[in-house]
Design a protein around this motif. Sequence first.
Motif, PDB file in Angstrom:
ATOM      1  N   UNK A 173       0.812  -1.206   0.000  1.00  0.00           N
ATOM      2  CA  UNK A 173       0.000   0.000   0.000  1.00  0.00           C
ATOM      3  C   UNK A 173       0.849   1.262   0.000  1.00  0.00           C
ATOM      4  N   UNK A 174       0.176   2.403  -0.013  1.00  0.00           N
ATOM      5  CA  UNK A 174       0.844   3.706  -0.047  1.00  0.00           C
ATOM      6  C   UNK A 174       0.217   4.614   1.002  1.00  0.00           C
ATOM      7  N   UNK A 175       1.068   5.277   1.787  1.00  0.00           N
ATOM      8  CA  UNK A 175       0.608   6.231   2.790  1.00  0.00           C
ATOM      9  C   UNK A 175       1.371   7.543   2.601  1.00  0.00           C
ATOM     10  N   UNK A 176       0.615   8.645   2.459  1.00  0.00           N
ATOM     11  CA  UNK A 176       1.215   9.958   2.219  1.00  0.00           C
ATOM     12  C   UNK A 176       2.157   9.944   1.016  1.00  0.00           C
ATOM     13  N   UNK A 177       1.790   9.156   0.022  1.00  0.00           N
ATOM     14  CA  UNK A 177       2.577   9.112  -1.203  1.00  0.00           C
ATOM     15  C   UNK A 177       3.816   8.240  -1.140  1.00  0.00           C
ATOM     16  N   UNK A 178       4.050   7.605  -0.001  1.00  0.00           N
ATOM     17  CA  UNK A 178       5.247   6.757   0.157  1.00  0.00           C
ATOM     18  C   UNK A 178       4.812   5.301   0.246  1.00  0.00           C
ATOM     19  N   UNK A 179       5.321   4.427  -0.626  1.00  0.00           N
ATOM     20  CA  UNK A 179       4.972   3.007  -0.566  1.00  0.00           C
ATOM     21  C   UNK A 179       5.401   2.393   0.763  1.00  0.00           C
ATOM     22  N   UNK A 180       4.550   1.521   1.300  1.00  0.00           N
ATOM     23  CA  UNK A 180       4.880   0.865   2.565  1.00  0.00           C
ATOM     24  C   UNK A 180       6.182   0.060   2.458  1.00  0.00           C
ATOM     25  N   UNK A 181       6.416  -0.539   1.295  1.00  0.00           N
ATOM     26  CA  UNK A 181       7.633  -1.336   1.101  1.00  0.00           C
ATOM     27  C   UNK A 181       8.883  -0.475   1.285  1.00  0.00           C
ATOM     28  N   UNK A 182       8.839   0.755   0.776  1.00  0.00           N
ATOM     29  CA  UNK A 182       9.982   1.663   0.921  1.00  0.00           C
ATOM     30  C   UNK A 182      10.199   2.009   2.389  1.00  0.00           C
ATOM     31  N   UNK A 183       9.109   2.250   3.129  1.00  0.00           N
ATOM     32  CA  UNK A 183       9.224   2.533   4.562  1.00  0.00           C
ATOM     33  C   UNK A 183       9.874   1.362   5.295  1.00  0.00           C
ATOM     34  N   UNK A 184       9.422   0.158   4.964  1.00  0.00           N
ATOM     35  CA  UNK A 184       9.974  -1.037   5.612  1.00  0.00           C
ATOM     36  C   UNK A 184      11.452  -1.190   5.283  1.00  0.00           C
ATOM     37  N   UNK A 185      11.802  -0.979   4.021  1.00  0.00           N
ATOM     38  CA  UNK A 185      13.198  -1.103   3.603  1.00  0.00           C
ATOM     39  C   UNK A 185      14.100  -0.117   4.321  1.00  0.00           C
ATOM     40  N   UNK A 186      13.670   1.124   4.444  1.00  0.00           N
ATOM     41  CA  UNK A 186      14.471   2.143   5.131  1.00  0.00           C
ATOM     42  C   UNK A 186      14.592   1.840   6.626  1.00  0.00           C
ATOM     43  N   UNK A 187      13.513   1.336   7.221  1.00  0.00           N
ATOM     44  CA  UNK A 187      13.562   0.973   8.640  1.00  0.00           C
ATOM     45  C   UNK A 187      14.552  -0.166   8.879  1.00  0.00           C
ATOM     46  N   UNK A 188      14.524  -1.164   8.010  1.00  0.00           N
ATOM     47  CA  UNK A 188      15.468  -2.283   8.131  1.00  0.00           C
ATOM     48  C   UNK A 188      16.898  -1.818   7.904  1.00  0.00           C
ATOM     49  N   UNK A 189      17.089  -0.866   6.989  1.00  0.00           N
ATOM     50  CA  UNK A 189      18.428  -0.322   6.743  1.00  0.00           C
ATOM     51  C   UNK A 189      18.952   0.384   7.991  1.00  0.00           C
ATOM     52  N   UNK A 190      18.081   1.114   8.681  1.00  0.00           N
ATOM     53  CA  UNK A 190      18.479   1.799   9.910  1.00  0.00           C
ATOM     54  C   UNK A 190      18.883   0.799  10.994  1.00  0.00           C
ATOM     55  N   UNK A 191      18.129  -0.295  11.086  1.00  0.00           N
ATOM     56  CA  UNK A 191      18.457  -1.339  12.070  1.00  0.00           C
ATOM     57  C   UNK A 191      19.792  -1.992  11.730  1.00  0.00           C
ATOM     58  N   UNK A 192      19.996  -2.327  10.445  1.00  0.00           N
ATOM     59  CA  UNK A 192      21.248  -2.955  10.020  1.00  0.00           C
ATOM     60  C   UNK A 192      22.434  -2.023  10.267  1.00  0.00           C
ATOM     61  N   UNK A 193      22.244  -0.728  10.002  1.00  0.00           N
ATOM     62  CA  UNK A 193      23.307   0.263  10.262  1.00  0.00           C
ATOM     63  C   UNK A 193      23.671   0.285  11.738  1.00  0.00           C
ATOM     64  N   UNK A 194      22.664   0.249  12.596  1.00  0.00           N
ATOM     65  CA  UNK A 194      22.916   0.263  14.035  1.00  0.00           C
ATOM     66  C   UNK A 194      23.637  -1.007  14.482  1.00  0.00           C
ATOM     67  N   UNK A 195      23.258  -2.147  13.911  1.00  0.00           N
ATOM     68  CA  UNK A 195      23.902  -3.419  14.276  1.00  0.00           C
ATOM     69  C   UNK A 195      25.381  -3.396  13.921  1.00  0.00           C
ATOM     70  N   UNK A 196      25.697  -2.924  12.723  1.00  0.00           N
ATOM     71  CA  UNK A 196      27.097  -2.915  12.281  1.00  0.00           C
ATOM     72  C   UNK A 196      27.940  -1.954  13.117  1.00  0.00           C
ATOM     73  N   UNK A 197      27.378  -0.805  13.450  1.00  0.00           N
ATOM     74  CA  UNK A 197      28.182   0.254  14.067  1.00  0.00           C
ATOM     75  C   UNK A 197      28.163   0.276  15.588  1.00  0.00           C
TER      76      UNK A 197
END
Length: 333
Positions: A173-197
């Motif tokens: 789906x899309x919320x405020x013009x942003x696909x939910x998949x993109x939101x999920x991907x960015x959230x996972x990227x933030x978690x992975x960044x925190x794990x590495x660093x």
Amino acid sequence: MNKAITANARGGTALSREGGPRVSWVEVLRRGFPLIFLVILVAVFAIMSPRFLSLENLSTVLEQGTVLLVAALGMTFIIMAGSIDISVGAIVAVSALVAALTANKFGALAIIPAVAVGAMCGCLNGLLLAVGKVPSFIATMGTMVVYRGLVLYFTRGAPVSIDDDGFLDAYSGITYGIPHAVMIGLALAAVAWAIINFTVFGREVRAIGGGERVSILTGIPVTRIKILMYVLLGALCGMAGLLQGARTMAATSQLGLGLELDVIAAVVVGGTPLTGGLGSIINTMLGVLIITLLSSGMNMGGVDPYLQNIIKGIVLITAVFINIDRKKIGIIK
């Protein structure tokens, strides 16, 4: 002072006039390669097609690149540790199939079995490598055939459709013009960044890639870390399969075919050397953007489809040539 600099340079480590280590142009190119290549890529494709920089195309690129990003996040840990996994496309396909088979019953909660199956596939890969002492390339090549065979066996070549509205709304789906998949991907990227660093696990993965024998001597549980990083990759591939299934509203036997090349290319183009020891989630995100824009730009520019894989291969070879740390390799075979 100049004599000291000259003497030190002859001894092996060059110093700048300020006394700090002198950075060679090769190192500068290696560090800046993802950003330099991205700028060149955007400029070339913007000239080839005026529609390339449109908001509509950029939104499509972000949505298309999400599946690649989620899988590439896990691959960053693997390559950073000096290993490889070529079964990621098959794990994505298996997870998408599980999501399709369970979505109509569990709705958005189909994420649980999809990610769990991906994690189990990754765990098997990790056990073969860490406990069975099978080289990662051979182990994952074998499991790739097995996982892809399982998909073919259960689908018989026919697509398995996803009809549950709750599942599709949650992950495509899309919320405020942003696909939910993109939101999920960015959230996972933030978690992975925190794990590495910021975690011990991230430091241990980097240490294993820098020198496994030294890591063993310093007390790092190498076997456990290797299994965990493959489980992490499998879980992220499970999430990628879920998102891809939601995007296409079906799981097919061909889903994820060839994805492993794009995933490895994205991580390596992003600056993570195959020799291990180094890695950055930010650079991986740049690599994903490069690979996605490369495919989109070639399609919009009318590049022959039969040439596109050749160009991707050349880009991968160039990235490996620039990023590889030859000091860690005694003899090239």
